[in-house]
Design a protein around this motif. Sequence first.
Motif, PDB file in Angstrom:
ATOM      1  N   SER A 211      -0.007   1.134   3.076  1.00 53.98           N
ATOM      2  CA  SER A 211       0.835   2.318   3.124  1.00 53.98           C
ATOM      3  C   SER A 211       1.042   2.843   1.712  1.00 53.98           C
ATOM      4  O   SER A 211       1.383   2.088   0.797  1.00 53.98           O
ATOM      5  CB  SER A 211       2.190   1.986   3.753  1.00 53.98           C
ATOM      6  N   LEU A 212       0.829   4.147   1.534  1.00 53.47           N
ATOM      7  CA  LEU A 212       0.902   4.752   0.212  1.00 53.47           C
ATOM      8  C   LEU A 212       2.273   5.336  -0.096  1.00 53.47           C
ATOM      9  O   LEU A 212       2.484   5.884  -1.175  1.00 53.47           O
ATOM     10  CB  LEU A 212      -0.168   5.845   0.088  1.00 53.47           C
TER      11      LEU A 212
ATOM     12  N   GLY B  40       0.288 -10.361  12.957  1.00 55.58           N
ATOM     13  CA  GLY B  40      -1.105 -10.655  12.666  1.00 55.58           C
ATOM     14  C   GLY B  40      -1.781  -9.625  11.782  1.00 55.58           C
ATOM     15  O   GLY B  40      -2.929  -9.828  11.364  1.00 55.58           O
ATOM     16  N   VAL B  41      -1.096  -8.510  11.512  1.00 54.34           N
ATOM     17  CA  VAL B  41      -1.657  -7.463  10.655  1.00 54.34           C
ATOM     18  C   VAL B  41      -0.963  -7.521   9.296  1.00 54.34           C
ATOM     19  O   VAL B  41       0.266  -7.470   9.215  1.00 54.34           O
ATOM     20  CB  VAL B  41      -1.476  -6.066  11.286  1.00 54.34           C
ATOM     21  N   GLU B  42      -1.747  -7.637   8.234  1.00 54.12           N
ATOM     22  CA  GLU B  42      -1.181  -7.668   6.888  1.00 54.12           C
ATOM     23  C   GLU B  42      -0.688  -6.274   6.516  1.00 54.12           C
ATOM     24  O   GLU B  42      -1.345  -5.273   6.791  1.00 54.12           O
ATOM     25  CB  GLU B  42      -2.239  -8.124   5.881  1.00 54.12           C
ATOM     26  N   PHE B  43       0.469  -6.212   5.888  1.00 59.18           N
ATOM     27  CA  PHE B  43       1.027  -4.931   5.455  1.00 59.18           C
ATOM     28  C   PHE B  43       1.010  -4.890   3.932  1.00 59.18           C
ATOM     29  O   PHE B  43       1.681  -5.685   3.270  1.00 59.18           O
ATOM     30  CB  PHE B  43       2.448  -4.760   5.984  1.00 59.18           C
ATOM     31  N   ILE B  44       0.206  -3.971   3.377  1.00 58.90           N
ATOM     32  CA  ILE B  44       0.078  -3.820   1.935  1.00 58.90           C
ATOM     33  C   ILE B  44       0.918  -2.627   1.501  1.00 58.90           C
ATOM     34  O   ILE B  44       0.621  -1.488   1.864  1.00 58.90           O
ATOM     35  CB  ILE B  44      -1.392  -3.606   1.533  1.00 58.90           C
ATOM     36  N   ARG B  45       1.959  -2.883   0.756  1.00 59.91           N
ATOM     37  CA  ARG B  45       2.822  -1.805   0.255  1.00 59.91           C
ATOM     38  C   ARG B  45       2.203  -1.256  -1.028  1.00 59.91           C
ATOM     39  O   ARG B  45       2.576  -1.652  -2.132  1.00 59.91           O
ATOM     40  CB  ARG B  45       4.237  -2.327   0.036  1.00 59.91           C
ATOM     41  N   ALA B  46       1.255  -0.341  -0.854  1.00 60.34           N
ATOM     42  CA  ALA B  46       0.433   0.143  -1.970  1.00 60.34           C
ATOM     43  C   ALA B  46       1.085   1.333  -2.660  1.00 60.34           C
ATOM     44  O   ALA B  46       0.483   2.395  -2.807  1.00 60.34           O
ATOM     45  CB  ALA B  46      -0.963   0.482  -1.480  1.00 60.34           C
TER      46      ALA B  46
ATOM     47  N   SER C 150      -9.159   5.921   6.378  1.00 66.50           N
ATOM     48  CA  SER C 150      -7.944   6.570   5.873  1.00 66.50           C
ATOM     49  C   SER C 150      -7.509   7.632   6.871  1.00 66.50           C
ATOM     50  O   SER C 150      -8.338   8.220   7.563  1.00 66.50           O
ATOM     51  CB  SER C 150      -8.184   7.202   4.500  1.00 66.50           C
ATOM     52  N   SER C 151      -6.210   7.850   6.948  1.00 64.72           N
ATOM     53  CA  SER C 151      -5.667   8.780   7.934  1.00 64.72           C
ATOM     54  C   SER C 151      -4.632   9.684   7.281  1.00 64.72           C
ATOM     55  O   SER C 151      -3.736   9.199   6.589  1.00 64.72           O
ATOM     56  CB  SER C 151      -5.025   7.998   9.088  1.00 64.72           C
ATOM     57  N   LEU C 152      -4.753  10.961   7.485  1.00 66.17           N
ATOM     58  CA  LEU C 152      -3.947  12.054   6.939  1.00 66.17           C
ATOM     59  C   LEU C 152      -4.467  12.449   5.560  1.00 66.17           C
ATOM     60  O   LEU C 152      -4.924  11.622   4.778  1.00 66.17           O
ATOM     61  CB  LEU C 152      -2.460  11.709   6.890  1.00 66.17           C
TER      62      LEU C 152
END
Length: 351
Positions: free
Chosen positions: A30-31, A42-48, A84-86
């Motif tokens: 997430s940007l 089970g899904v890694e969340f990267i706070r980018a 990538s989305s949006l």
Amino acid sequence: DGLNCGGAEKTVLGLAEHMSRAGHSVAIASLKDEQVYPVPDGVEFIRAFDPESRAPWGAGELGRKARVLNRHLAGRAPWDLVISSLMSADRIANRSMVGSDVWHQVVTTPSKAQLGDHRGLKRIRRHRRLRRTYAGRRVVAVSEGVKRDLVETLGIQPRSCVVIPNPFDVDHIRRLAAEPCALEGSDYLVHMGRFGMSKRLDRLLGAFGRSSFEGDLVLVGTGLRKERQRLQEMIASSGLEHRVRLVGFQLNPYPFIKHARALVVGSDYEGFCNVIVEALICGTPVASTRCPSGPDEILTGDLSIGLADLTEESLAEAVDRVLRSPPTITEPSVRRFAIEPIAQRYLALAD
């Protein structure tokens, strides 16, 4: 570019959850520092993003955000598939270390969403920005209409462009729809979505008032403060205060959809229009403008009686038609959007 309360975000989360359950290693980056929906187990969340930065958007901002993303991706094994989305995320991803590998998921009609009614130099600049973002790149269009808009209307030639409709976990949505609903037994129509300009809530209210339906209109969703204020003013000026209910954002909106007489969509444009498929999954008929893009690719066969021109009068007539003679919602008309085969089409992009 964030996990806000939109259809694109729900699509990304649904794909990520399904792929993870199928045994793949999946991460969402997430940007922006915004999150409404939970990240699936089970899904890694990267706070980018840089939580300390308060720099305004300006020259060099795309490059700065791409460098922040790179810091969070550095040292990892190469990804087999990057999506990538949006558009803001697309522009940042292009400048990052994954730029040559990314597939851009174009989720709305770009000529409408990005160019709109702009004229002159501003329109030229926005068109150039679209071209820089997508020309020569790999694109997933969520509908045939989105692909036509990008390639034919805008004259942008991606390196490759595939059409993959948005996926839906049909059985999960039906389980959620079976949960209790405070409006069960009420006589109402429902609209779900953000209160943005493209949703044309003025047209929706006008069609509701013109239709022969005597029940209520329930609006599920929210928007910016100025959008909420504008909506309140439109409701007051239409004289419909006693018949319009605003129930706000709902983490589980499906019971509201299931118990409605019909879902009504008055948009000027969409990319796919997730809520139409979600209504069909819940067994609720749909009246929608035949806007670019999506509704006329979903509401086919008998369901097409719910399609309308982009006017209050035509949408009101469509509402009356689907209420007077609700179309049969067949299982094949729903299952063609099931997540299982659509996720496989995304995974095939890794080849």
